[in-house]
Design a protein around this motif. Structure first.
Motif, short mmCIF file in Angstrom:
data_model
loop_
_atom_site.label_atom_id
_atom_site.label_comp_id
_atom_site.label_asym_id
_atom_site.label_seq_id
_atom_site.Cartn_x
_atom_site.Cartn_y
_atom_site.Cartn_z
N SER A 45 88.36 104.41 47.80
CA SER A 45 87.88 105.52 48.64
C SER A 45 86.40 105.78 48.36
CB SER A 45 88.71 106.79 48.39
OG SER A 45 89.99 106.66 48.94
N VAL A 46 85.56 104.85 48.79
CA VAL A 46 84.11 104.94 48.59
C VAL A 46 83.55 106.03 49.50
CG1 VAL A 46 81.96 103.63 48.66
CG2 VAL A 46 84.12 102.43 48.19
N PRO A 47 82.67 106.94 49.01
CA PRO A 47 82.14 107.04 47.66
C PRO A 47 82.82 108.16 46.85
CG PRO A 47 80.76 108.33 49.09
CD PRO A 47 81.92 107.83 49.94
N PHE A 48 84.05 108.49 47.19
CA PHE A 48 84.74 109.60 46.53
C PHE A 48 85.38 109.20 45.21
CE2 PHE A 48 84.52 110.63 51.00
CZ PHE A 48 84.10 111.94 50.98
N SER A 49 86.16 108.13 45.25
CA SER A 49 86.91 107.70 44.08
C SER A 49 87.25 106.23 44.29
CB SER A 49 88.18 108.55 43.93
OG SER A 49 88.93 108.17 42.81
N TYR A 50 86.64 105.37 43.47
CA TYR A 50 86.82 103.94 43.70
C TYR A 50 86.44 103.14 42.46
CZ TYR A 50 81.71 103.65 44.45
OH TYR A 50 80.34 103.71 44.31
N LEU A 51 86.86 101.89 42.44
CA LEU A 51 86.50 100.99 41.35
C LEU A 51 85.31 100.16 41.81
CD1 LEU A 51 90.07 99.80 40.29
CD2 LEU A 51 88.59 101.42 39.07
N SER A 52 84.21 100.25 41.08
CA SER A 52 83.03 99.47 41.43
C SER A 52 82.95 98.19 40.62
CB SER A 52 81.76 100.31 41.22
OG SER A 52 81.59 100.58 39.84
N GLY A 53 83.97 97.95 39.81
CA GLY A 53 84.01 96.79 38.92
C GLY A 53 85.00 97.10 37.81
N PRO A 54 85.07 96.26 36.78
CA PRO A 54 85.96 96.53 35.65
C PRO A 54 85.61 97.85 34.99
CG PRO A 54 85.11 94.29 35.55
CD PRO A 54 84.31 95.00 36.61
N GLY A 209 79.71 99.40 53.86
CA GLY A 209 78.59 99.14 52.97
C GLY A 209 78.95 98.21 51.82
N ASN A 210 80.23 98.20 51.43
CA ASN A 210 80.67 97.35 50.33
C ASN A 210 81.22 96.00 50.81
OD1 ASN A 210 80.01 98.77 48.04
ND2 ASN A 210 81.90 99.95 48.01
N ALA A 211 81.23 95.76 52.12
CA ALA A 211 81.73 94.50 52.66
C ALA A 211 80.83 93.34 52.26
CB ALA A 211 81.83 94.59 54.18
N ARG A 212 81.40 92.12 52.31
CA ARG A 212 80.61 90.92 51.98
C ARG A 212 79.38 90.81 52.88
NH1 ARG A 212 85.72 88.96 52.17
NH2 ARG A 212 85.31 88.00 54.22
N PRO A 270 76.81 102.32 43.39
CA PRO A 270 77.35 101.02 42.99
C PRO A 270 78.53 100.63 43.88
CG PRO A 270 78.06 102.78 41.48
CD PRO A 270 77.04 103.38 42.40
N PRO A 271 78.88 99.33 43.94
CA PRO A 271 78.27 98.24 43.16
C PRO A 271 77.12 97.52 43.88
CG PRO A 271 80.23 97.43 44.26
CD PRO A 271 80.12 98.90 44.61
N ARG A 272 76.95 97.75 45.18
CA ARG A 272 75.97 97.00 45.97
C ARG A 272 74.69 97.77 46.24
NH1 ARG A 272 78.27 92.45 48.43
NH2 ARG A 272 80.53 92.33 48.23
N GLY A 273 74.59 98.98 45.69
CA GLY A 273 73.39 99.77 45.92
C GLY A 273 73.25 100.28 47.34
N GLN A 274 74.38 100.42 48.04
CA GLN A 274 74.33 100.93 49.41
C GLN A 274 73.97 102.41 49.42
OE1 GLN A 274 77.90 101.82 51.52
NE2 GLN A 274 79.20 101.56 49.73
N ASN A 275 73.27 102.84 50.44
CA ASN A 275 72.93 104.24 50.64
C ASN A 275 73.54 104.68 51.96
OD1 ASN A 275 71.81 106.79 51.02
ND2 ASN A 275 69.76 106.19 50.34
N LEU A 276 74.53 105.56 51.90
CA LEU A 276 75.18 106.02 53.13
C LEU A 276 74.24 106.86 53.99
CD1 LEU A 276 78.69 107.03 51.74
CD2 LEU A 276 78.05 104.95 52.95
N ASN A 277 73.27 107.48 53.32
CA ASN A 277 72.26 108.29 54.03
C ASN A 277 72.93 109.26 55.00
OD1 ASN A 277 69.65 109.13 54.59
ND2 ASN A 277 69.36 107.66 56.24
#
Length: 297
Positions: A45-54, A209-212, A270-277
């Motif tokens: 649930s980006v950017p509320f609660s999510y895993l950005s990596g280990p 924003g976190n898509a490939r 994180p993890p891709r440095g996206q800015n939802l703006n």
């Protein structure tokens, strides 16, 4: 007759045990006695609660959860209180709360009157509406473009109900397919098993924003039904409700809430440095003053 009555009594007692804690919950007492508090988190649930990596989850709602945990440590006078984390989904978040597995869920959960029959909501901390995530090449621009086509949503969400109702009301005959979580629902579109993914617009922007390849995707469609997000806790627990609301209201009054908002919605994350703006909505800015827990209908 007597045997039947005894059997019924035993069955009802067993059902009550399976249903979870008693109606009069006391979360602070439970935490104090166990020496631990369990916070729920979402995995995507980006950017509320999510895993950005280990490692541990991150996000706007995670920061609010952590602030509540710090207040609980002071309230129960245990600086060494163990804070455990439990992943939840749209389907199991309410059962895991009511049966005592988790003590607080702050993520991307809509505060509405139906859920309010089973849980208590704290002060609303975000407002959003259902829209569509699709590939730019799909040709989908609004709901009418999806007539008699497959549309993904996530199991256990209000969005699935909203899109079903919209389909009925507008004779679109949408074929709703449900993913187990938001990543799964997006995958249905990515692999051609659905034309679009109906979900809260803010979550769609985060997933895109976190898509490939974010440039392949677009968020389209009218916003259906503005709904508030809020933290969930067990019903009939005024002490814990007062503590959770106190933390959120304090963040709102001090200006810390706006700083957190800027961190997660107006800055690279994180993890891709996206800015939802995404500037704060009128509804949320008004609630910084009103501090309402009013549900969606």
């Amino acid at each position: 007759m007597k045997l039947s009555a005894v059997t019924t009594s035993v069955a009802l007692a067993a059902a009550a045990l399976l249903a979870g804690p008693p109606a009069s919950a006391d979360t602070l007492k439970k935490i104090a006695e166990s020496g631990k508090m369990t916070l729920a988190y979402r995995e995507s649930s980006v950017p509320f609660s999510y895993l950005s990596g280990p490692g541990a989850p991150v996000g706007f709602a995670v920061d609010i959860s952590n602030a509540v945990a710090e207040a609980v440590k002071k309230q129960v006078n245990n600086p060494a209180l163990k804070v455990e984390l439990q992943a939840v989904t749209s389907q199991n978040r309410i059962p895991l709360l009511t049966n005592g597995t988790i003590d607080l869920e702050c993520g991307s959960t809509t505060n509405n009157t139906v859920r309010g029959k089973d849980v208590q909501f704290a002060v609303n901390y975000f407002y959003t509406g259902t829209r569509l995530l699709t590939k730019k090449t799909s040709g989908v621009r609004n709901y009418a473009d999806l007539a008699r086509k497959k549309v993904a949503s996530t199991s256990g969400t209000t969005n699935a109900q909203v899109i079903r109702k919209y389909s009925r009301d507008n004779n679109l005959d949408l074929d709703i397919v449900l993913g187990k979580d938001h990543d799964d629902s997006m995958l249905l579109v990515d692999t051609g098993r659905a034309e679009a993914f109906a979900m809260d617009d803010i979550l769609l922007f985060g997933l895109m924003g976190n898509a490939r390849n974010p440039a392949e995707w677009t968020v389209v469609g009218d916003s259906l039904q503005v709904e508030p997000y809020a933290c969930m806790l067990r019903k009939d627990d005024p002490q814990f409700q007062a503590l959770v609301n106190g933390v959120i209201v304090s963040l709102m009054k001090s200006g810390e809430f706006e700083k957190l908002y800027t961190k997660w919605f107006m800055s690279p994350v994180p993890p891709r440095g996206q800015n939802l703006n995404l500037p704060m909505s009128k509804e949320l800015r008004e609630n910084l003053v009103a501090q309402s827990d009013k549900p969606a209908q």
